[in-house]
Design a protein around this motif. Structure first.
Motif, PDB file in Angstrom:
ATOM      1  N   ILE A   1       1.743   8.975  -6.012  1.00  0.00           N
ATOM      2  CA  ILE A   1       1.872  10.592  -5.657  1.00  0.00           C
ATOM      3  C   ILE A   1       3.282  11.051  -6.055  1.00  0.00           C
ATOM      4  O   ILE A   1       3.503  12.185  -6.820  1.00  0.00           O
ATOM      5  N   HIS A   2       4.427  10.468  -5.756  1.00  0.00           N
ATOM      6  CA  HIS A   2       5.838  10.738  -6.077  1.00  0.00           C
ATOM      7  C   HIS A   2       6.211  10.423  -7.715  1.00  0.00           C
ATOM      8  O   HIS A   2       6.892  11.150  -8.271  1.00  0.00           O
ATOM      9  N   GLY A   3       5.727   9.239  -8.002  1.00  0.00           N
ATOM     10  CA  GLY A   3       6.286   8.632  -9.364  1.00  0.00           C
ATOM     11  C   GLY A   3       5.321   9.356 -10.589  1.00  0.00           C
ATOM     12  O   GLY A   3       5.664   8.983 -11.458  1.00  0.00           O
TER      13      GLY A   3
ATOM     14  N   LEU B   1       7.088   8.145   6.545  1.00  0.00           N
ATOM     15  CA  LEU B   1       7.359   6.797   6.845  1.00  0.00           C
ATOM     16  C   LEU B   1       7.114   5.496   6.074  1.00  0.00           C
ATOM     17  O   LEU B   1       7.652   4.627   6.250  1.00  0.00           O
ATOM     18  N   GLY B   2       6.470   6.192   4.877  1.00  0.00           N
ATOM     19  CA  GLY B   2       6.220   5.025   3.842  1.00  0.00           C
ATOM     20  C   GLY B   2       7.373   4.153   3.434  1.00  0.00           C
ATOM     21  O   GLY B   2       7.350   2.954   3.513  1.00  0.00           O
ATOM     22  N   LEU B   3       8.432   4.870   2.808  1.00  0.00           N
ATOM     23  CA  LEU B   3       9.308   4.041   2.265  1.00  0.00           C
ATOM     24  C   LEU B   3      10.407   3.142   3.375  1.00  0.00           C
ATOM     25  O   LEU B   3      10.481   2.095   3.113  1.00  0.00           O
TER      26      LEU B   3
ATOM     27  N   SER C   1       0.766  -1.168  -0.074  1.00  0.00           N
ATOM     28  CA  SER C   1      -0.006   0.118  -0.048  1.00  0.00           C
ATOM     29  C   SER C   1       0.859   1.153   0.079  1.00  0.00           C
ATOM     30  O   SER C   1       0.509   2.077  -0.711  1.00  0.00           O
ATOM     31  N   GLU C   2       1.884   1.497   0.852  1.00  0.00           N
ATOM     32  CA  GLU C   2       2.774   2.240   0.822  1.00  0.00           C
ATOM     33  C   GLU C   2       3.629   2.762  -0.598  1.00  0.00           C
ATOM     34  O   GLU C   2       3.629   3.649  -0.870  1.00  0.00           O
ATOM     35  N   LEU C   3       4.021   1.414  -1.036  1.00  0.00           N
ATOM     36  CA  LEU C   3       4.768   1.645  -2.303  1.00  0.00           C
ATOM     37  C   LEU C   3       4.010   1.958  -3.505  1.00  0.00           C
ATOM     38  O   LEU C   3       4.381   2.842  -4.235  1.00  0.00           O
TER      39      LEU C   3
ATOM     40  N   ARG D   1       1.206   3.808  -3.178  1.00  0.00           N
ATOM     41  CA  ARG D   1       0.977   5.199  -3.100  1.00  0.00           C
ATOM     42  C   ARG D   1       2.126   6.259  -3.573  1.00  0.00           C
ATOM     43  O   ARG D   1       1.884   7.100  -3.928  1.00  0.00           O
ATOM     44  N   ASN D   2       3.445   5.658  -3.173  1.00  0.00           N
ATOM     45  CA  ASN D   2       4.565   6.528  -3.526  1.00  0.00           C
ATOM     46  C   ASN D   2       4.503   6.551  -5.014  1.00  0.00           C
ATOM     47  O   ASN D   2       4.778   7.611  -5.485  1.00  0.00           O
ATOM     48  N   THR D   3       4.277   5.141  -5.764  1.00  0.00           N
ATOM     49  CA  THR D   3       4.408   5.299  -7.191  1.00  0.00           C
ATOM     50  C   THR D   3       3.427   6.197  -7.680  1.00  0.00           C
ATOM     51  O   THR D   3       3.532   6.790  -8.810  1.00  0.00           O
TER      52      THR D   3
HETATM   53 MG   LIG Z   1       4.956   7.425   1.029  1.00  0.00          MG
END
Ligand SMILES: [Mg+2]
Ligand SMILES: Nc1ncnc2c1ncn2[C@@H]1O[C@H](COP(=O)(O)OP(=O)(O)OP(=O)(O)O)[C@@H](O)[C@H]1O
Lengths: 284, 139
Positions: free
Chosen positions: B58-60, B108-110, B50-52, B54-56
């Protein structure tokens, strides 16, 4: 359909109106299973019949023409109503298609109409049926969207557990949209009830990631700003381990194993000791 | 390199919106159940995914996820791969620092996902994108 054909069919439809509508209504009624009364059905079919007869009287059978607007909207209304009443797509389509057999049964012996006329009539009814199915599907889709929105709101009920204590049992995935609703509802409930305690029960949440945690933390802070205290309950073992590994700190927030422990805590703080006996309304 | 041989079909899920993050979680949970990970490990794996994801997103700026049942010869596990062609991560050490965030998150996600998984690997090139691969082994 040729103008003459349309006019011939219109004349026969007018001539045999009562018999055709009755046969039609008989055929459709078998599929209703009590979801519509006989009187309602008869009225609907009679209206529909009049409209399609009127269209044919104008010498046309094209649904796309402006003078077919009434017929089109009547068909749309019918399929919307059927979709809401829980009719399946084929049950809805039958309401229209059954007219073919009814017409043949009640007017088949009429020598004013030829086989070719019947064939043309059949194509005409196919058009009506397709239009009905299309609007039925569109109606169904919008009902589903509506329901999922309602479900989203329903699945975040804020309950007043006790004088001074409100609770939200959270169930399912806590995405941003739902978290927003939860937060707003909870804060509103705090205002409405003047409660100093709010319990967020997360027994039904499958995973707590940083986003969920952040939503919970924000709700807690917002409640604090309004002078209320939040208690989080229902953190299951696997969720607890995950939260620790992730590095999330709930800090000062009071957490309890289950909803009734949380309620006990709130009541004790309120000075309402209820002893060991579980209060009514505490079990959800 | 992560030593992991596929033992089953790769499942792929595009990540273009919040709904897709939920779909990734469902896909990963189904794979974890099929591989018979314990309830705790399932929850850890799903949370990391779920964290990864969402990073993909939002950030990616979006990308896709792959979920693959794997083995290292001794144990079975689930490999999850997240690929985006976003801005990349310039300072990986900083990105792994607890509390570091460029988007108003908890930061804290990554780092949390790395603690939740057994193997973790980030390949990233500034301006070209990021690929995160991670494995959870059965106990
Ligand atoms: Mg994150
Ligand atoms: N796929 C990615 N592409 C580009 N940058 C990334 C990517 N993943 C992480 N980062 C960077 O690393 C930082 C830390 O990521 P991390 O997941 O730990 O925190 P966050 O996403 O900001 O907040 P949260 O705690 O809600 O996850 C991000 O703020 C972002 O700058």
């Amino acid at each position: 359909m040729e103008t003459n054909t349309a006019l011939r069919l219109a004349a026969v439809l007018a001539d045999r109106q009562d018999a055709v509508v009755e046969a039609w209504s008989d055929a459709v009624r078998e599929t209703l299973r009590g979801r519509l009364t006989r009187a309602e059905l008869d009225r609907q079919l009679a209206d529909l019949y009049t409209l399609l007869r009127t269209l044919l009287e104008s010498g046309s059978s094209s649904l796309g023409r402006p003078d077919a607007a009434d017929l089109r909207s009547m068909l749309s209304d019918l399929s919307h109503a059927r979709a809401r009443q829980g009719f399946s797509v084929s049950e809805t389509a039958i309401s229209v298609f059954a007219l073919k057999a009814a017409f043949y049964r009640a007017a088949g012996d009429d020598d004013h109409v030829s086989k070719a006329d019947f064939a043309a009539f059949s194509l005409f009814i196919d058009d009506l049926g397709l239009h009905t199915v299309e609007t039925y599907v569109a109606a169904r889709d919008s009902i589903i969207t509506e329901q999922s929105q309602q479900l989203m709101e329903l699945s975040t009920p804020v309950v007043k557990l006790w004088d001074g204590v409100v609770a939200v049992p959270l169930i399912g995935t806590l995405d941003s949209a739902r978290s927003q609703i939860v937060m707003e509802r909870l804060l509103q409930a705090l205002v409405d009830t003047g409660s100093p305690y709010a319990i967020l029960d997360i027994t039904g949440v499958p995973a707590v990631d940083t986003q969920v945690a952040q939503h919970i933390l924000k709700t807690v802070v917002a409640a604090q700003l309004m002078g209320a205290q939040c208690i989080i309950s229902g953190i299951r073992p696997q969720i607890a381990q995950t939260i620790v590994s992730l590095g999330i700190e709930f800090g000062e927030i009071v957490t309890k194993a289950n909803l009734s422990d949380a309620l006990q805590y709130a009541l004790r703080s309120l000075g309402t000791d209820i002893g060991k006996r579980a209060p009514r309304g505490a079990v959800i | 390199m992560i030593n992991a041989e596929p033992t089953g079909e790769t499942r792929r899920q595009g990540i273009g919106g919040d709904d897709d993050v939920v779909r990734v979680r469902q896909l990963v949970r189904a794979a974890a159940v099929a591989t018979k990970l314990s309830l705790v490990d399932q929850t850890k794996l799903v949370t990391a995914a779920s964290e990864l994801a969402r990073n993909t997103l939002i950030h990616g700026g979006g990308g896709y996820a792959e979920v693959i049942p794997v083995t290292n010869g001794r144990r079975n596990g689930i490999l999850i791969v997240f690929v985006d062609d976003g801005p990349g991560i310039v300072d990986l050490d900083l990105a792994f620092t607890d509390g570091y965030t460029t988007a108003g998150g908890l930061g804290l996600g990554l780092s949390g996902a790395r603690r939740l998984m057994d193997e973790f690997r980030v390949e990233t090139t500034p301006g070209e994108g990021t690929t995160v691969s991670a494995v959870k082994w059965e106990r």
